[in-house]
Design an enzyme around this catalytic site. Sequence first.
Site, PDB file in Angstrom:
ATOM      1  N   HIS A   1       2.817  -2.201  22.894  1.00  0.00           N
ATOM      2  CA  HIS A   1       2.742  -3.633  23.414  1.00  0.00           C
ATOM      3  C   HIS A   1       3.936  -4.466  23.299  1.00  0.00           C
ATOM      4  O   HIS A   1       4.305  -4.985  24.497  1.00  0.00           O
ATOM      5  CB  HIS A   1       1.720  -4.249  22.639  1.00  0.00           C
TER       6      HIS A   1
ATOM      7  N   HIS B   1       1.316   2.517  18.670  1.00  0.00           N
ATOM      8  CA  HIS B   1       0.534   1.556  19.557  1.00  0.00           C
ATOM      9  C   HIS B   1       0.999   0.145  19.790  1.00  0.00           C
ATOM     10  O   HIS B   1       1.368  -0.268  20.850  1.00  0.00           O
ATOM     11  CB  HIS B   1      -0.943   1.477  18.920  1.00  0.00           C
ATOM     12  N   GLU B   2       1.192  -0.516  18.536  1.00  0.00           N
ATOM     13  CA  GLU B   2       1.672  -1.824  18.766  1.00  0.00           C
ATOM     14  C   GLU B   2       2.966  -2.132  19.572  1.00  0.00           C
ATOM     15  O   GLU B   2       3.491  -3.023  19.998  1.00  0.00           O
ATOM     16  CB  GLU B   2       1.616  -2.557  17.273  1.00  0.00           C
TER      17      GLU B   2
ATOM     18  N   GLU C   1      -6.229  -4.377   5.306  1.00  0.00           N
ATOM     19  CA  GLU C   1      -6.373  -2.805   5.546  1.00  0.00           C
ATOM     20  C   GLU C   1      -5.542  -2.068   4.665  1.00  0.00           C
ATOM     21  O   GLU C   1      -4.790  -2.596   4.024  1.00  0.00           O
ATOM     22  CB  GLU C   1      -5.734  -2.528   6.860  1.00  0.00           C
TER      23      GLU C   1
ATOM     24  N   HIS D   1      -2.103 -15.818   9.942  1.00  0.00           N
ATOM     25  CA  HIS D   1      -0.791 -15.693   9.291  1.00  0.00           C
ATOM     26  C   HIS D   1       0.258 -16.348  10.039  1.00  0.00           C
ATOM     27  O   HIS D   1       1.615 -15.861  10.212  1.00  0.00           O
ATOM     28  CB  HIS D   1      -0.773 -14.178   9.220  1.00  0.00           C
TER      29      HIS D   1
ATOM     30  N   HIS E   1      -3.378  -2.319  27.412  1.00  0.00           N
ATOM     31  CA  HIS E   1      -4.387  -1.387  26.990  1.00  0.00           C
ATOM     32  C   HIS E   1      -4.488  -0.373  28.019  1.00  0.00           C
ATOM     33  O   HIS E   1      -4.845  -0.765  29.267  1.00  0.00           O
ATOM     34  CB  HIS E   1      -5.494  -1.576  26.123  1.00  0.00           C
TER      35      HIS E   1
ATOM     36  N   HIS F   1       2.500  -7.666  14.291  1.00  0.00           N
ATOM     37  CA  HIS F   1       1.802  -8.075  13.115  1.00  0.00           C
ATOM     38  C   HIS F   1       0.853  -6.989  12.707  1.00  0.00           C
ATOM     39  O   HIS F   1      -0.084  -6.755  13.228  1.00  0.00           O
ATOM     40  CB  HIS F   1       1.193  -9.268  13.109  1.00  0.00           C
TER      41      HIS F   1
ATOM     42  N   GLY G   1      -9.939  -9.512   7.856  1.00  0.00           N
ATOM     43  CA  GLY G   1     -10.406  -8.672   6.702  1.00  0.00           C
ATOM     44  C   GLY G   1     -10.130  -7.295   6.664  1.00  0.00           C
ATOM     45  O   GLY G   1      -9.958  -6.807   7.966  1.00  0.00           O
TER      46      GLY G   1
ATOM     47  N   ASP H   1       0.831  -1.341   0.025  1.00  0.00           N
ATOM     48  CA  ASP H   1      -0.059   0.019  -0.004  1.00  0.00           C
ATOM     49  C   ASP H   1       0.918   1.472   0.119  1.00  0.00           C
ATOM     50  O   ASP H   1       0.321   2.498  -0.361  1.00  0.00           O
ATOM     51  CB  ASP H   1      -0.948   0.060   1.266  1.00  0.00           C
TER      52      ASP H   1
ATOM     53  N   ASP I   1      -2.859  -6.952   6.354  1.00  0.00           N
ATOM     54  CA  ASP I   1      -2.495  -6.366   5.088  1.00  0.00           C
ATOM     55  C   ASP I   1      -3.803  -6.305   4.231  1.00  0.00           C
ATOM     56  O   ASP I   1      -3.600  -5.983   3.179  1.00  0.00           O
ATOM     57  CB  ASP I   1      -1.442  -6.992   4.245  1.00  0.00           C
TER      58      ASP I   1
END
Lengths: 601, 87
Positions: free
Chosen positions: A299, A295-296, A102, A69, A305, A97, A77, A25, A100
């Site tokens: 983690h 954000h990820e 998105e 994955h 969160h 992860h 999706g 993308d 993809d």
Amino acid sequence: FQTFEGDLKWHHHNITYWIQNYSEDLPRDVIDDAFARAFALWSAVTPLTFTRVYGPEADIVIQFGVREHGDGYPFDGKNGLLAHAFPPGAGIQGDAHFDDEELWSLGKGVVIPTYFGNAKGAACHFPFTFQGRSYSACTTDGRSDDMLWCSTTADYDTDRQFGFCPSERLYTQDGNADGKPCVFPFTFQGRTYSACTSDGRSDGYRWCATTANYDQDKLYGFCPSRVDATVTGGNAAGELCVFPFTFLGKEYSACTREGRNDGHLWCATTSNFDKDKKWGFCPDQGYSLYLVAAHEFGHALGLDHTSVPEALMYPMYRFTEEHPLHRDDVQGIQHLYGPRPEPEPRPPTTTTTEPQPTAPPTVCVTGPPTARPSEGPTTGPTGPPAAGPTGPPTAGPSAAPTESPDPAEDVCNVDIFDAIAQIGNRLHFFKAGKYWRLSEGGGRRVQGPFLVKSTWPALPRKLDSVFEDPLTKKIFFFSGRQVWVYTGASVLGPRRLDKLGLGPEVAQVTGALPRPEGKVLLFSGQSFWRFDVKTQKVDPQSVTPVDQTFPGVPISTHDIFQYQEKAYFCQDNFYWRVSSRNEVNQVDYVGYVTFDLLKCP
Amino acid sequence: APRRRQPTVVVFPGEPQTSLTNRQLAEEYLYRYGYTPGAELSEDGQSLQRALLRFQRRLSLPETGELDSTTLNAMRAPRCGVPDVGG
């Protein structure tokens, strides 16, 4: 904020990360840059540092995947679940992860870089108006050579700023044809093709031949993806919109919301939806890879969160152009790792007899010229199709532009440059896709910024080092494990460092010092190799520790370059200058890049 | 002024017609993100209400215990896949 049970955290501060694969993308250098900026958010408030490596030994492995994955936590999706990551630890722990299916962007629509044209490589602006019509994708309207172009502002009719869109008619990626464009039609297994195809492959990637006969020449490249017009979902995911298309008897030359009550933009993937019923969703604003990655990575560093809706670690996605870290995020990460140590003020220690400047000279840096270029665009779409185009898009990259894209940019505000190099006797300073250069002769006025893409279109945004071979005037650009070699306007690359004989232990080339007889010293980390420009190979036996040959320079330099017969080793904003007498190298000056080289006030 | 034409809504082939009921969407969501131990909630509605309150409190939403529009919108919003509760 919340941390994971038992305050899971890394027990070392120099964290490594590996970008295992890419989404189609976004341009790869935009993805690299988004991840680097996401890490920089956390390193700015902790003692942590993040270094990119190129193998599974990394602490944080980053990958794009769809549905199941490989970790037992399938994606779902488009929309819904965007990404996930695992708390710190070995193996899959610490990995991040990204789904993809998105549409990954910078949060404000697809990012389509442009080539040639007159917009200096600026990205397309969607939607844009041309001859009163609105376009949400690149178009060939207004041209008779079928080249895809876009406006880089909202209104082409007023601003007339444009560029050519990624297209297999301009270049190809990877393959074995050094980026040459497709040749249509071409023959493959006796069949004739007049477009890219995935025939002959099982991975679905679109490719083409770069000569008329693949069966004979075996030369090929991969076709750039058309992110601006590739549909997701529907019953034709991955195919391209076809404009114009007919829907309920009406003709549409852009994506539309007609026929739906959920407001999503869609298009047909054939010219007649009423007959073929083939369709998909058009690209929307997409999700900011930078924000989701930040954000990820929270983690991956040990944060769970939070309940604070304005904080980065809140589970729902929220686009913002503000600084993403909230006080809650900072308190959480500092609960695990403490604050970033304040850098103690370290004026450069000098070993030179030369008098230290008591105050940097007051020669001021000239701002960019404010006069707008008088001439109109030299190539690209003009009036209605009947008028036909002027100038072929194959016009090579123009000479360095005379007008800076953003007069507010000031070279003196740059903290650390990506690369510095003497090109054509002038010192060039590279940073995040822009460059400045010292004028010739006295006074050393600084010109720029200019866009790297305007002068060297094939280059990525982030460079590690640059050098010009004094004999052949070839210019070598290094970024990660890739190298580009420009000879005038033509480019060879990107090629992997393996081609130069530099193995995977060399994550990047951080500097180069040309030597007599076509030799160059290439630096990486605390070693250097002797490179032969003619054979374009390093002598593997020549690997040498830096401090053995250049005593007194810092071991962790991020850039090394040659200027006026002397070697410069850069660390932070300082440089150590080394002069050579009778084969003996000695540090003869330590100074500031901005004050001493750029003469900033 | 011209009378606003009623928008034509078309059934698009390949589009999943069967959308979950709100309750099914909530049950799946609350389970996936760690608010309920099991995928199925008992019919009495008590366990759903308790789980909704936990979800609303955890994400600073109005604590109604109801499957109201604010709560449904939050469940439909794009998000991170890491559970909010539990490992």
